[in-house]
Design a protein around this motif. Structure first.
Motif, PDB file in Angstrom:
ATOM      1  N   GLU A   1     -90.203  30.374  -3.950  1.00  0.00           N
ATOM      2  CA  GLU A   1     -89.209  30.821  -2.959  1.00  0.00           C
ATOM      3  C   GLU A   1     -88.115  31.647  -3.628  1.00  0.00           C
ATOM      4  OE1 GLU A   1     -88.016  27.159  -1.102  1.00  0.00           O
ATOM      5  OE2 GLU A   1     -89.691  27.220   0.326  1.00  0.00           O
ATOM      6  N   SER A   2     -87.702  31.268  -4.828  1.00  0.00           N
ATOM      7  CA  SER A   2     -86.689  32.021  -5.560  1.00  0.00           C
ATOM      8  C   SER A   2     -87.201  33.420  -5.907  1.00  0.00           C
ATOM      9  CB  SER A   2     -86.309  31.264  -6.834  1.00  0.00           C
ATOM     10  OG  SER A   2     -85.415  32.014  -7.604  1.00  0.00           O
ATOM     11  N   PHE A   3     -88.453  33.511  -6.366  1.00  0.00           N
ATOM     12  CA  PHE A   3     -89.060  34.822  -6.648  1.00  0.00           C
ATOM     13  C   PHE A   3     -89.026  35.695  -5.400  1.00  0.00           C
ATOM     14  CE2 PHE A   3     -90.707  33.254 -10.601  1.00  0.00           C
ATOM     15  CZ  PHE A   3     -91.100  34.364 -11.331  1.00  0.00           C
ATOM     16  N   LEU A   4     -89.446  35.130  -4.273  1.00  0.00           N
ATOM     17  CA  LEU A   4     -89.528  35.900  -3.029  1.00  0.00           C
ATOM     18  C   LEU A   4     -88.143  36.334  -2.547  1.00  0.00           C
ATOM     19  CD1 LEU A   4     -92.255  33.788  -1.201  1.00  0.00           C
ATOM     20  CD2 LEU A   4     -92.560  35.980  -2.387  1.00  0.00           C
ATOM     21  N   GLU A   5     -87.162  35.428  -2.602  1.00  0.00           N
ATOM     22  CA  GLU A   5     -85.806  35.753  -2.163  1.00  0.00           C
ATOM     23  C   GLU A   5     -85.180  36.843  -3.031  1.00  0.00           C
ATOM     24  OE1 GLU A   5     -83.740  32.035  -2.202  1.00  0.00           O
ATOM     25  OE2 GLU A   5     -84.833  31.273  -0.453  1.00  0.00           O
ATOM     26  N   ASP A   6     -85.475  36.817  -4.332  1.00  0.00           N
ATOM     27  CA  ASP A   6     -84.913  37.800  -5.263  1.00  0.00           C
ATOM     28  C   ASP A   6     -85.723  39.091  -5.312  1.00  0.00           C
ATOM     29  OD1 ASP A   6     -83.029  35.880  -5.820  1.00  0.00           O
ATOM     30  OD2 ASP A   6     -83.930  35.270  -7.728  1.00  0.00           O
ATOM     31  N   GLY A   7     -86.847  39.131  -4.605  1.00  0.00           N
ATOM     32  CA  GLY A   7     -87.687  40.332  -4.587  1.00  0.00           C
ATOM     33  C   GLY A   7     -88.436  40.567  -5.887  1.00  0.00           C
ATOM     34  N   LYS A   8     -88.596  39.526  -6.684  1.00  0.00           N
ATOM     35  CA  LYS A   8     -89.311  39.652  -7.959  1.00  0.00           C
ATOM     36  C   LYS A   8     -90.817  39.586  -7.711  1.00  0.00           C
ATOM     37  CE  LYS A   8     -85.829  37.262 -10.748  1.00  0.00           C
ATOM     38  NZ  LYS A   8     -85.597  36.057 -11.569  1.00  0.00           N
ATOM     39  N   PRO A   9     -91.597  40.318  -8.490  1.00  0.00           N
ATOM     40  CA  PRO A   9     -93.056  40.214  -8.350  1.00  0.00           C
ATOM     41  C   PRO A   9     -93.539  38.867  -8.878  1.00  0.00           C
ATOM     42  CG  PRO A   9     -92.503  41.647 -10.180  1.00  0.00           C
ATOM     43  CD  PRO A   9     -91.209  41.299  -9.502  1.00  0.00           C
ATOM     44  N   LEU A  10     -94.547  38.316  -8.219  1.00  0.00           N
ATOM     45  CA  LEU A  10     -95.119  37.048  -8.654  1.00  0.00           C
ATOM     46  C   LEU A  10     -96.052  37.279  -9.838  1.00  0.00           C
ATOM     47  CD1 LEU A  10     -95.943  35.560  -5.148  1.00  0.00           C
ATOM     48  CD2 LEU A  10     -94.045  34.950  -6.636  1.00  0.00           C
ATOM     49  N   PRO A  11     -96.135  36.325 -10.756  1.00  0.00           N
ATOM     50  CA  PRO A  11     -97.059  36.463 -11.880  1.00  0.00           C
ATOM     51  C   PRO A  11     -98.505  36.603 -11.398  1.00  0.00           C
ATOM     52  CG  PRO A  11     -95.537  34.647 -12.256  1.00  0.00           C
ATOM     53  CD  PRO A  11     -95.343  35.097 -10.849  1.00  0.00           C
ATOM     54  N   ALA A  12     -99.346  37.178 -12.238  1.00  0.00           N
ATOM     55  CA  ALA A  12    -100.746  37.430 -11.876  1.00  0.00           C
ATOM     56  C   ALA A  12    -101.513  36.150 -11.566  1.00  0.00           C
ATOM     57  CB  ALA A  12    -101.437  38.189 -12.997  1.00  0.00           C
ATOM     58  N   CYS A  13    -101.108  35.022 -12.119  1.00  0.00           N
ATOM     59  CA  CYS A  13    -101.824  33.768 -11.878  1.00  0.00           C
ATOM     60  C   CYS A  13    -101.643  33.255 -10.456  1.00  0.00           C
ATOM     61  CB  CYS A  13    -101.380  32.696 -12.862  1.00  0.00           C
ATOM     62  SG  CYS A  13     -99.722  32.052 -12.537  1.00  0.00           S
ATOM     63  N   VAL A  14    -100.631  33.748  -9.755  1.00  0.00           N
ATOM     64  CA  VAL A  14    -100.339  33.284  -8.398  1.00  0.00           C
ATOM     65  C   VAL A  14    -101.186  34.061  -7.409  1.00  0.00           C
ATOM     66  CG1 VAL A  14     -98.554  32.991  -6.640  1.00  0.00           C
ATOM     67  CG2 VAL A  14     -97.978  32.685  -9.052  1.00  0.00           C
ATOM     68  N   GLN A  15    -102.015  33.341  -6.669  1.00  0.00           N
ATOM     69  CA  GLN A  15    -102.845  33.959  -5.642  1.00  0.00           C
ATOM     70  C   GLN A  15    -102.172  33.776  -4.293  1.00  0.00           C
ATOM     71  OE1 GLN A  15    -106.754  32.276  -5.918  1.00  0.00           O
ATOM     72  NE2 GLN A  15    -107.085  33.056  -7.964  1.00  0.00           N
ATOM     73  N   GLU A  16    -102.074  34.860  -3.552  1.00  0.00           N
ATOM     74  CA  GLU A  16    -101.393  34.850  -2.254  1.00  0.00           C
ATOM     75  C   GLU A  16    -102.429  34.957  -1.136  1.00  0.00           C
ATOM     76  OE1 GLU A  16     -98.281  37.687   0.150  1.00  0.00           O
ATOM     77  OE2 GLU A  16     -98.240  37.694  -2.028  1.00  0.00           O
ATOM     78  N   SER A  17    -102.219  34.168  -0.083  1.00  0.00           N
ATOM     79  CA  SER A  17    -103.100  34.207   1.078  1.00  0.00           C
ATOM     80  C   SER A  17    -102.236  34.276   2.333  1.00  0.00           C
ATOM     81  CB  SER A  17    -103.973  32.949   1.126  1.00  0.00           C
ATOM     82  OG  SER A  17    -104.689  32.894   2.345  1.00  0.00           O
ATOM     83  N   ASN A  18    -102.677  35.032   3.316  1.00  0.00           N
ATOM     84  CA  ASN A  18    -101.948  35.130   4.581  1.00  0.00           C
ATOM     85  C   ASN A  18    -102.343  34.030   5.553  1.00  0.00           C
ATOM     86  OD1 ASN A  18    -100.386  37.373   3.917  1.00  0.00           O
ATOM     87  ND2 ASN A  18    -102.079  38.741   4.373  1.00  0.00           N
ATOM     88  N   ARG A  19    -103.130  33.090   5.103  1.00  0.00           N
ATOM     89  CA  ARG A  19    -103.552  31.968   5.939  1.00  0.00           C
ATOM     90  C   ARG A  19    -103.042  30.673   5.330  1.00  0.00           C
ATOM     91  NH1 ARG A  19    -109.547  32.255   7.929  1.00  0.00           N
ATOM     92  NH2 ARG A  19    -108.629  30.656   9.213  1.00  0.00           N
ATOM     93  N   PRO A  20    -102.693  29.712   6.145  1.00  0.00           N
ATOM     94  CA  PRO A  20    -102.311  28.415   5.607  1.00  0.00           C
ATOM     95  C   PRO A  20    -103.496  27.781   4.874  1.00  0.00           C
ATOM     96  CG  PRO A  20    -101.778  28.582   7.950  1.00  0.00           C
ATOM     97  CD  PRO A  20    -102.605  29.776   7.596  1.00  0.00           C
TER      98      PRO A  20
END
Length: 116
Positions: A91-110
């Motif tokens: 949440e801190s990364f997202l609020e600060d607009g920082k890119p997430l590390p490559a190990c973090v996989q993002e999904s638009n589905r719960p």
């Protein structure tokens, strides 16, 4: 977004339900176009967990420098704690607009994760 889940066997698939591999129907969340900003996103990444003398230590290696480490008296407690800490870091990364590390996989589905 709250997700209702229910399973039942029916001769026809009702609207909004999908068939799972057991032949039952499950309600799948659907986000209409135009409401995507309210959609839930999921972030997954590997953790390391180990027994350290009398307690369990859990960490997200790629996020540890940002504080993604926790401990617990049991393995389950350490897993719960690292999930809470990792959520705060993401949440801190997202609020600060920082890119997430490559190990973090993002999904638009719960998603859910089951650790055994």
């Amino acid at each position: 977004m709250a997700i209702g889940f229910r399973s039942r066997t029916m001769p026809e698939r009702p609207a909004g339900w999908q068939t799972c591999n057991t032949g039952h129907y499950i309600l799948v969340p659907w986000v209409p176009m135009g409401r995507v900003e309210n959609a839930v996103k999921s972030y997954t990444f590997p953790i390391e967990i180990e027994l350290d003398e009398d307690r369990w230590f859990a960490r997200v290696p790629e996020l540890e420098s940002q504080g993604a480490a926790a401990w617990g008296h049991t393995r389950e407690e350490a897993l719960r704690n690292i999930q809470e800490v990792a959520q705060m870091v993401i949440e801190s990364f997202l609020e600060d607009g920082k890119p997430l590390p490559a190990c973090v996989q993002e999904s638009n589905r719960p998603t859910i994760s089951v650790n055994v």
